[in-house]
Design an enzyme around this catalytic site. Structure first.
Site, PDB file in Angstrom:
ATOM      1  N   ALA A 195       0.947  -1.252   0.163  1.00  0.00           N
ATOM      2  CA  ALA A 195       0.006   0.124  -0.241  1.00  0.00           C
ATOM      3  C   ALA A 195       0.820   1.239   0.037  1.00  0.00           C
ATOM      4  CB  ALA A 195      -0.717   0.114   1.197  1.00  0.00           C
ATOM      5  N   GLU A 242       2.274   1.749  -4.376  1.00  0.00           N
ATOM      6  CA  GLU A 242       1.584   2.048  -5.576  1.00  0.00           C
ATOM      7  C   GLU A 242       0.911   3.188  -5.440  1.00  0.00           C
ATOM      8  OE1 GLU A 242       2.978   0.459  -8.160  1.00  0.00           O
ATOM      9  OE2 GLU A 242       1.107   0.031  -8.925  1.00  0.00           O
ATOM     10  N   SER A 288       0.727   5.916  -3.343  1.00  0.00           N
ATOM     11  CA  SER A 288       1.366   7.322  -3.476  1.00  0.00           C
ATOM     12  C   SER A 288       2.104   7.622  -4.779  1.00  0.00           C
ATOM     13  CB  SER A 288       2.451   7.526  -2.137  1.00  0.00           C
ATOM     14  OG  SER A 288       1.611   7.207  -1.049  1.00  0.00           O
ATOM     15  N   CYS A 293      -8.076   4.578   5.026  1.00  0.00           N
ATOM     16  CA  CYS A 293      -6.605   4.361   4.845  1.00  0.00           C
ATOM     17  C   CYS A 293      -5.849   4.614   6.193  1.00  0.00           C
ATOM     18  CB  CYS A 293      -5.999   4.949   3.913  1.00  0.00           C
ATOM     19  SG  CYS A 293      -4.340   4.992   3.243  1.00  0.00           S
ATOM     20  N   GLU A 352       3.679  13.363   1.759  1.00  0.00           N
ATOM     21  CA  GLU A 352       4.643  13.194   0.591  1.00  0.00           C
ATOM     22  C   GLU A 352       4.094  14.010  -0.594  1.00  0.00           C
ATOM     23  OE1 GLU A 352       5.843   8.374   1.434  1.00  0.00           O
ATOM     24  OE2 GLU A 352       4.232   8.761   0.177  1.00  0.00           O
TER      25      GLU A 352
END
Lengths: 412, 64
Positions: free
Chosen positions: A247, A250, A252, A360, A369
């Site tokens: 998780a 992929e 982000s 999430c 990020e």
């Protein structure tokens, strides 16, 4: 069974959920999905295995169904609307995880995983994220033109961060980036995906055993300590580690790539973003881009635990239910003129990270990020542009778990 | 305005801290919500209402 109860014949025409996007508007949800939502917030749709679960497309309806205790995430039950073959075949063998547990089991497991991902802890990582981002951009600028943004920035940044958090040596990144990608890609065979999962699982089991002997300050060491204390067994810890590793890569990564392509396609908005000097305004822009792109394109999947009426339909125990997140984020009731990318829009109520107790776990890491990348890349490289026509971009297919672009050739 | 939270429901998503960081924090050991200011000032009222609205676990209640 669901077909018989609702009178739907196996070949009856209903919307196929995994519909292609419009090549003219590749960032928008599929036109068929939006048209379906215009008719009703909940309707039957067909999925890859021929079954016809309920598709919830309205924003308010999605939030309601995803926080409804009569709806279960237990994917070991017949009728569960799996997103693909691999998940259908794997689900009965998976230990309990944050994905497939309900109620008290879910709370117990999730609380073993939340500590490293709190907003204050993620905020404390901002300088490190900024440093990695600056270094990756330096390396890209020092290299040949055109460059592939995916390999230059989109993949390495989330990978560096999730490795640091988990305590996975970044030196092994070629191995697990490849395998983490395979596990979410629809263009791999079931055998390839299973092999990728097995290889990653073996790698993580080995690492967890090392952390039991030599613990460090990282998530895998936390899990290793919990194995010693009897709170987790090794297969559970491997599964939780694998979830975080995959998780963390992929989604982000897709947001960095797709977000850049989307902004380059909206030069006015990109120019505004470049001028923003306020962290809050950049954070707001990130929420809007999350809304617009909704990377988890196959939605959140559930199964009804009992009979109930919902938005005018009769849901029966055992019926599959899918919250089609891209549709919810383009519901005009919640987001007027949804096709308009507006980085000043108040969009924090989007469902790009899902909704309900399963929302999430890594969302605060992803946010920071993205805030750092979107706030840095286009300022440092103001002439950044696509090195190919938009039509030539290789968008991930409609049945991939994560919407994305496999390569983004850019120049400057 | 009074802020009431349900720690049992909280899933540590951190949304409330995003929305109103002067009013909400997360426990370091597991990320569960901590209320910093039970009676937030009027100028934070909109942010606090938004925090309640975007809590995915519906763990925040506002008593006006």
């Amino acid at each position: 069974m669901a077909e018989a109860e609702t009178g739907l014949a196996p070949d009856e025409q209903v919307y196929f959920y995994q519909d292609d996007r419009d090549a003219e508007c590749p960032f928008a949800p599929p036109p068929g999905l939006r048209a379906l939502h215009d008719k009703a917030p909940v309707s039957r749709a067909r999925i890859w295995d021929g079954s016809t679960p309920w598709l919830v497309t309205g924003h308010a309806a999605q939030r309601a169904i995803l926080s409804d205790p009569r709806v279960s995430s237990n994917d070991k039950q017949a009728g569960f609307p799996y997103p693909n073959h691999v998940m259908a075949e794997g689900a009965p063998h998976h230990p309990l995880t944050i994905f497939n547990a309900d109620g008290a089991d879910h709370t117990r497991i999730r609380r073993m995983m939340t500590r490293p991902f709190t907003r204050p802890r993620m905020e404390a990582l901002r300088p490190q994220i900024q440093q990695f981002t600056d270094e990756l951009i330096d390396q890209m600028l020092a290299g040949p033109k055109p460059a592939d943004l995916v390999t230059a920035v989109s993949l390495p940044l989330p990978s560096l961060m999730i490795c640091a958090l988990l305590g996975v040596p970044y030196a092994d990144h070629d191995f697990f980036q490849e395998h983490a990608q395979w596990a979410t890609r629809s263009d791999k065979t079931v055998e390839q995906q299973n092999a990728a999962n097995a290889a990653l699982g073996g790698y993580l089991a080995n690492l967890l055993q090392k952390k039991m002997e030599e613990p460090a300050e990282d998530v895998l060491s936390d899990f290793a300590a919990r194995i010693k204390d009897g709170d987790l067994n090794l297969p559970e810890a491997v599964m939780l580690s694998m979830i975080l590793l995959i998780a963390g890569h992929e989604t982000s990564s897709s947001m960095i790539t797709l977000g850049t392509a989307l902004l380059l396609d909206n030069p006015g908005q990109l120019a505004n973003l470049r001028e923003i000097d306020d962290t809050k305004a950049v954070a707001n822009a990130v929420e809007e881009i999350l809304r617009y792109l909704t990377v988890p394109q196959l939605g959140q999947r559930r199964i009804a635990a009992e009979d109930f009426e919902f938005e005018g339909v009769e849901i029966k125990a055992g019926d599959g239910i899918i919250a089609a997140l891209p549709a919810g984020n383009w519901d005009p009731e919640a987001f007027p003129d949804p096709e308009k990318l507006d980085l000043t829009r108040k969009a924090s109520h989007h469902v790009a990270f899902g909704w309900g107790i399963h929302q999430c776990l890594g969302q605060q890491l992803a946010r920071i990020e993205l805030q750092v990348v979107y706030g840095t890349l286009y300022r440092r490289v103001p002439t950044l542009r696509l090195a190919v026509d938009r039509d030539e971009l290789d968008f991930r297919p409609a049945d991939a778990l994560a919407f994305g672009i496999s390569e983004l050739p850019v120049t400057w | 305005m009074k802020v009431v939270v349900d720690e049992e429901k909280c899933v540590a998503a951190g949304q409330c801290v995003n929305a109103a960081m002067d009013v909400f924090d997360q426990r370091d050991e597991d990320g569960i919500v901590v209320v910093l200011d039970e009676h937030p000032p009027a100028e934070l009222a909109d942010d606090v209402r938004n925090a309640a609205a975007i809590c995915p676990a519906l763990a925040i209640r506002i008593e006006e």
